[in-house]
Enzyme design. Sequence first.
Site, PDB file in Angstrom:
ATOM      1  N   GLN A 166      40.194  38.301  41.768  1.00 37.97           N
ATOM      2  CA  GLN A 166      40.433  39.305  40.729  1.00 37.97           C
ATOM      3  C   GLN A 166      39.332  39.290  39.661  1.00 37.97           C
ATOM      4  OE1 GLN A 166      42.509  41.788  40.612  1.00 37.97           O
ATOM      5  NE2 GLN A 166      43.431  41.247  42.576  1.00 37.97           N
ATOM      6  N   SER A 167      38.115  38.966  40.059  1.00 31.60           N
ATOM      7  CA  SER A 167      36.993  38.893  39.123  1.00 31.60           C
ATOM      8  C   SER A 167      36.635  40.272  38.552  1.00 31.60           C
ATOM      9  CB  SER A 167      35.768  38.309  39.832  1.00 31.60           C
ATOM     10  OG  SER A 167      34.600  38.500  39.075  1.00 31.60           O
ATOM     11  N   ASN A 168      36.647  40.371  37.223  1.00 28.87           N
ATOM     12  CA  ASN A 168      36.170  41.592  36.560  1.00 28.87           C
ATOM     13  C   ASN A 168      34.685  41.801  36.817  1.00 28.87           C
ATOM     14  OD1 ASN A 168      38.708  42.131  35.262  1.00 28.87           O
ATOM     15  ND2 ASN A 168      38.230  40.523  33.801  1.00 28.87           N
TER      16      ASN A 168
END
Length: 336
Positions: free
Chosen positions: A79-81
């Site tokens: 879920q890395s921005n």
Amino acid sequence: MPIDYPSRIPLARLPTPLQPLDRLTEKYSTPHGGPRLWVKRDDLTESGMSGNKLRKLEFIAGAAREGGCDTLITCGGIQSNHCRTTALVGARLGMRVQLILRGEHSGTSDGNLLVDQLAGASCAFYSPREYFSRQAELFDYWRDFYQQRGHRALCIPTGASDGLGIWGYISGAEELLGDCREAGFEPGQIVCATGSGGTQAGLTLGCYLLGASTRVTGFAVCDSAEYFQEKVRQDVAEWADGREGGVDPAALDVNVNADYIGPGYAIAEEPVYRTIAEVANLEGILLDPVYTGKAFHGLLQELHRGSYQGCENLVFVHTGGHFGLFPHREHFGFLQ
């Protein structure tokens, strides 16, 4: 002093707004007063590419284009921005994007991962153990993979936090301080979430270069205060290497609060989710449980403790991340 910026590709919608948080200020004021709260809306740098990473990627994309690269390789959690923003930047610029992702794919795509895939990024998944123990090797593997197929890749570290990415928030600090001057004040405190150190490094160095007396504090969402103090100074040292009139990283005042990490990275407890709901309810602003929600929760607790007495204006830098809110939907059962 004027700052001579390197090549960049304009991607973000700048300047982002500086917005007062008057309802939160009123609620959290103490009998002894306290600062007026403001938010720098870097969650609005762009729609899908929103957040702090886009400021950094403007300079990284500029370096990639100057270096003749047609491929971007980077890494992060599922879920890395940062990975999501890199995927969309690559799509916008016509570059391939390879993501090295930490965690096993459940088979269901949500939040940032869904956007990665919509943008056409290639995703490779690794267990946390392999991801951390072999990260340099994995970057080498994928760079060689693309080179063997006639492509030139630029490798981008976690969060785009290095001596190149730091330019994004040197520029961001200049913009923020200009916003504050227009509003009639110099901020006593600038607060942000710290997850890879690059945003805090840029803000700290930017305020230093511009002669501001503002104190920058990063609320850590992982690791220790000592780790981030060292990481910020490493980024500054890399930025200063070979530069005339360089900055001594040891001379910088690097402030990190690591008291509100909770159980671990990307793991939040109910008080953080309640803070997210409160900020949405009072100010119409969305935070996320991984970065901004934890940092803002910590900020409110420090306000309650009277930590900011003597500070008239405090600016929270909203670094984005709302896509990461949705995979945590089950934690908001208290709203029912």
